[in-house]
Design a protein around this motif. Structure first.
Motif, mmCIF file in Angstrom:
data_model
loop_
_atom_site.group_PDB
_atom_site.id
_atom_site.type_symbol
_atom_site.label_atom_id
_atom_site.label_comp_id
_atom_site.label_asym_id
_atom_site.label_seq_id
_atom_site.Cartn_x
_atom_site.Cartn_y
_atom_site.Cartn_z
ATOM 1 N N ALA A 63 -37.338 -1.550 -46.236
ATOM 2 C CA ALA A 63 -36.354 -2.210 -45.380
ATOM 3 C C ALA A 63 -35.402 -3.123 -46.157
ATOM 4 C CB ALA A 63 -37.068 -3.017 -44.286
ATOM 5 N N TYR A 65 -35.797 -6.072 -47.520
ATOM 6 C CA TYR A 65 -35.811 -7.445 -47.018
ATOM 7 C C TYR A 65 -35.583 -8.474 -48.113
ATOM 8 C CZ TYR A 65 -36.887 -7.033 -42.095
ATOM 9 O OH TYR A 65 -36.794 -6.822 -40.747
ATOM 10 N N LYS A 218 -26.573 -10.588 -43.188
ATOM 11 C CA LYS A 218 -27.694 -10.724 -42.259
ATOM 12 C C LYS A 218 -28.797 -11.555 -42.897
ATOM 13 C CE LYS A 218 -28.910 -7.066 -39.984
ATOM 14 N NZ LYS A 218 -29.538 -5.751 -39.667
ATOM 15 N N ALA A 223 -32.988 -10.103 -39.333
ATOM 16 C CA ALA A 223 -33.493 -8.819 -39.799
ATOM 17 C C ALA A 223 -34.840 -8.469 -39.174
ATOM 18 C CB ALA A 223 -33.612 -8.831 -41.324
ATOM 19 N N ASP A 226 -35.068 -5.871 -36.410
ATOM 20 C CA ASP A 226 -34.991 -4.437 -36.672
ATOM 21 C C ASP A 226 -36.292 -3.726 -36.334
ATOM 22 O OD1 ASP A 226 -32.434 -4.847 -37.569
ATOM 23 O OD2 ASP A 226 -32.983 -4.892 -39.708
ATOM 24 N N GLY A 229 -37.690 -1.935 -31.311
ATOM 25 C CA GLY A 229 -36.901 -0.793 -30.872
ATOM 26 C C GLY A 229 -36.802 -0.717 -29.364
#
Length: 271
Positions: A63, A65, A218, A223, A226, A229
């Protein structure tokens, strides 16, 4: 005065209950970050389970991060540094020249709900083509950090004796020189307190970054969303990302608590 045994038992019990109440969500979050989504939903594996680092691999590598962590650090450092640079001299001026009305205006800016300003900010900054950049995020974080720093430092400067500055003026220093060489070094604990609190606010802020940030700016709290969903939630990844957000601030607060306490208590009384 001798404390009775029932009181000691009550005090110990209350302390244990408070500590468990505060730590239980954090312990569950950290434990869930090492579980699969199936194990998280399995009540039988609430305590005993086979740990996995797959969630952290997803957060830190797949991801990306690390980029969000860098964004959060840069935003927190920049907004805190600029707020200290502006807020400390402002607090000194308000303290020494008894600018109580100006202090009230600053306090009002601290009290105003920040959410009420998001729509006007977005309208103004979008017309200036600043939405999505670090500049607008730094300004929005300074709106809360700057009044906080001014409010803390005013109380701290009020507690410093005027005789020290008067002696410096007699020795030939200018008022600015007395501030730089006398008041500013003595106010270091207060600056540390205000800076730590402003940094924690900026690191944890979600609302401003959600509306005003872009794909390249961001921050970590945004974040985390994310993993949420439309049809499902990746609880393992969500808990791992939340741990990455929470643990650095907890470590900072743990090591800096003596500076925070000393800074707040030093400004609580007038010397």
């Amino acid at each position: 005065m001798r404390v009775s045994a029932p009181y000691r038992v009550f005090k110990a019990t209350a302390l244990v209950v408070v500590v468990l109440t505060l730590l239980a969500p954090l312990v569950w979050m950290v434990m869930a970050s090492f579980k699969t989504n199936v194990d998280i939903y399995d009540v039988g594996k609430a305590v005993f389970f086979e740990p996995t680092v797959e969630n952290y691999d997803t957060v830190l590598q797949q991801a990306d991060y690390v980029r969000f962590i860098v964004n959060s650090l840069w935003l927190a450092f920049a907004s805190t540094a600029l707020s200290i640079l502006i807020g400390v001299p402002a607090a000194y001026s308000m303290s020494r020249f008894a600018m109580r009305r100006s202090a009230l205006v600053v306090l009002m800016a601290r009290v105003i709900p920040a959410v009420s300003l998001l729509v006007p900010w977005y309208y103004v900054f979008s017309n200036l083509r600043m939405v999505g950049g670090f500049g607008v995020l730094i300004l929005s974080h300074m709106f809360v950090a700057l009044p906080l720093i001014v409010y803390i430092m005013m109380g701290y400067f009020d507690s410093l004796p005027l005789e020290l500055e008067e002696a410096a003026l007699v020795d030939g220093l200018t008022p600015i020189g007395a501030f730089q060489r006398i008041s500013l070094p003595l106010s270091t604990p207060g600056i540390a307190t205000a800076g730590i609190l402003a940094f924690i606010f900026s690191w944890n802020n979600f609302m401003f970054a959600l509306v005003l940030s872009g794909a390249d700016t961001k921050t970590l709290p945004v974040a985390i969303f994310d993993f949420v969903g439309y049809a499902s939630i990746d609880w393992g990844g969500l808990m791992a990302a939340s741990t990455v957000v929470t643990v650095p601030i907890m470590v900072l607060a743990l090591f800096a608590q003596k500076y925070v306490v000393s800074g707040l208590t030093a400004g609580a009384t007038k010397g």
